[in-house]
Scaffold this motif. Sequence first.
Motif, PDB file in Angstrom:
ATOM      1  N   ALA A 164      70.035  50.179  60.316  1.00 55.30           N
ATOM      2  CA  ALA A 164      70.742  49.576  59.176  1.00 55.30           C
ATOM      3  C   ALA A 164      69.996  48.367  58.609  1.00 55.30           C
ATOM      4  O   ALA A 164      70.584  47.326  58.339  1.00 55.30           O
ATOM      5  N   ALA A 165      68.688  48.539  58.382  1.00 54.05           N
ATOM      6  CA  ALA A 165      67.870  47.451  57.846  1.00 54.05           C
ATOM      7  C   ALA A 165      67.850  47.427  56.325  1.00 54.05           C
ATOM      8  O   ALA A 165      67.364  46.471  55.730  1.00 54.05           O
ATOM      9  N   LEU A 166      68.382  48.466  55.686  1.00 51.91           N
ATOM     10  CA  LEU A 166      68.401  48.540  54.239  1.00 51.91           C
ATOM     11  C   LEU A 166      69.824  48.493  53.722  1.00 51.91           C
ATOM     12  O   LEU A 166      70.744  48.999  54.359  1.00 51.91           O
ATOM     13  N   LYS A 167      69.982  47.912  52.514  1.00 54.98           N
ATOM     14  CA  LYS A 167      71.270  47.990  51.840  1.00 54.98           C
ATOM     15  C   LYS A 167      71.043  47.920  50.349  1.00 54.98           C
ATOM     16  O   LYS A 167      69.984  47.468  49.880  1.00 54.98           O
ATOM     17  N   ASP A 210      58.987  57.551  46.702  1.00 55.11           N
ATOM     18  CA  ASP A 210      58.668  56.901  45.431  1.00 55.11           C
ATOM     19  C   ASP A 210      59.191  55.464  45.373  1.00 55.11           C
ATOM     20  O   ASP A 210      58.832  54.719  44.465  1.00 55.11           O
ATOM     21  N   LEU A 211      60.030  55.097  46.338  1.00 55.19           N
ATOM     22  CA  LEU A 211      60.650  53.772  46.326  1.00 55.19           C
ATOM     23  C   LEU A 211      60.092  52.823  47.372  1.00 55.19           C
ATOM     24  O   LEU A 211      60.161  51.604  47.211  1.00 55.19           O
ATOM     25  N   MET A 239      70.977  48.250  40.568  1.00 54.96           N
ATOM     26  CA  MET A 239      71.118  47.984  41.987  1.00 54.96           C
ATOM     27  C   MET A 239      69.752  47.605  42.565  1.00 54.96           C
ATOM     28  O   MET A 239      68.728  48.061  42.094  1.00 54.96           O
ATOM     29  N   LYS A 240      69.791  46.813  43.604  1.00 56.63           N
ATOM     30  CA  LYS A 240      68.580  46.388  44.290  1.00 56.63           C
ATOM     31  C   LYS A 240      68.587  46.905  45.724  1.00 56.63           C
ATOM     32  O   LYS A 240      69.624  46.960  46.360  1.00 56.63           O
ATOM     33  N   ILE A 241      67.411  47.273  46.205  1.00 60.20           N
ATOM     34  CA  ILE A 241      67.256  47.616  47.613  1.00 60.20           C
ATOM     35  C   ILE A 241      66.892  46.330  48.339  1.00 60.20           C
ATOM     36  O   ILE A 241      65.916  45.669  47.988  1.00 60.20           O
ATOM     37  N   GLU A 242      67.685  45.989  49.330  1.00 60.78           N
ATOM     38  CA  GLU A 242      67.410  44.797  50.121  1.00 60.78           C
ATOM     39  C   GLU A 242      67.041  45.217  51.537  1.00 60.78           C
ATOM     40  O   GLU A 242      67.657  46.102  52.110  1.00 60.78           O
ATOM     41  N   PRO A 291      62.066  47.596  43.907  1.00 58.59           N
ATOM     42  CA  PRO A 291      63.267  46.892  44.353  1.00 58.59           C
ATOM     43  C   PRO A 291      64.477  47.102  43.440  1.00 58.59           C
ATOM     44  O   PRO A 291      65.609  47.121  43.908  1.00 58.59           O
ATOM     45  N   GLU A 292      64.248  47.282  42.143  1.00 56.62           N
ATOM     46  CA  GLU A 292      65.332  47.544  41.195  1.00 56.62           C
ATOM     47  C   GLU A 292      65.432  49.042  40.971  1.00 56.62           C
ATOM     48  O   GLU A 292      64.520  49.652  40.428  1.00 56.62           O
ATOM     49  N   VAL A 293      66.528  49.637  41.416  1.00 57.17           N
ATOM     50  CA  VAL A 293      66.704  51.090  41.368  1.00 57.17           C
ATOM     51  C   VAL A 293      67.476  51.485  40.119  1.00 57.17           C
ATOM     52  O   VAL A 293      68.551  50.933  39.848  1.00 57.17           O
ATOM     53  N   ASP A 294      66.928  52.435  39.356  1.00 56.06           N
ATOM     54  CA  ASP A 294      67.663  52.944  38.198  1.00 56.06           C
ATOM     55  C   ASP A 294      68.488  54.162  38.622  1.00 56.06           C
ATOM     56  O   ASP A 294      68.396  54.617  39.763  1.00 56.06           O
ATOM     57  N   GLU A 295      69.260  54.678  37.709  1.00 56.14           N
ATOM     58  CA  GLU A 295      70.163  55.793  38.049  1.00 56.14           C
ATOM     59  C   GLU A 295      69.404  57.028  38.526  1.00 56.14           C
ATOM     60  O   GLU A 295      69.904  57.767  39.364  1.00 56.14           O
TER      61      GLU A 295
END
Length: 63
Positions: free
Chosen positions: A57-60, A22-23, A1-4, A37-41
Amino acid sequence: MKIELDRPRCEGHGLCEEVAPDLMHLDDDGELIIDVPEVDEGDMGAAQAAVRICPVAALKLAS
């Protein structure tokens, strides 16, 4: 998954940084920087919390 990040929507409240330091972080100008930007489990819970807590709601998360 990516954080946008919807940068124009972000107001720099920093709540996301508090729950997922940490993100992501706010820079010296109060602009949000996504460090991972690339989130692991292992970080998925923190990423989901950051998305939920954002008051504008600026993140998804996207695949």
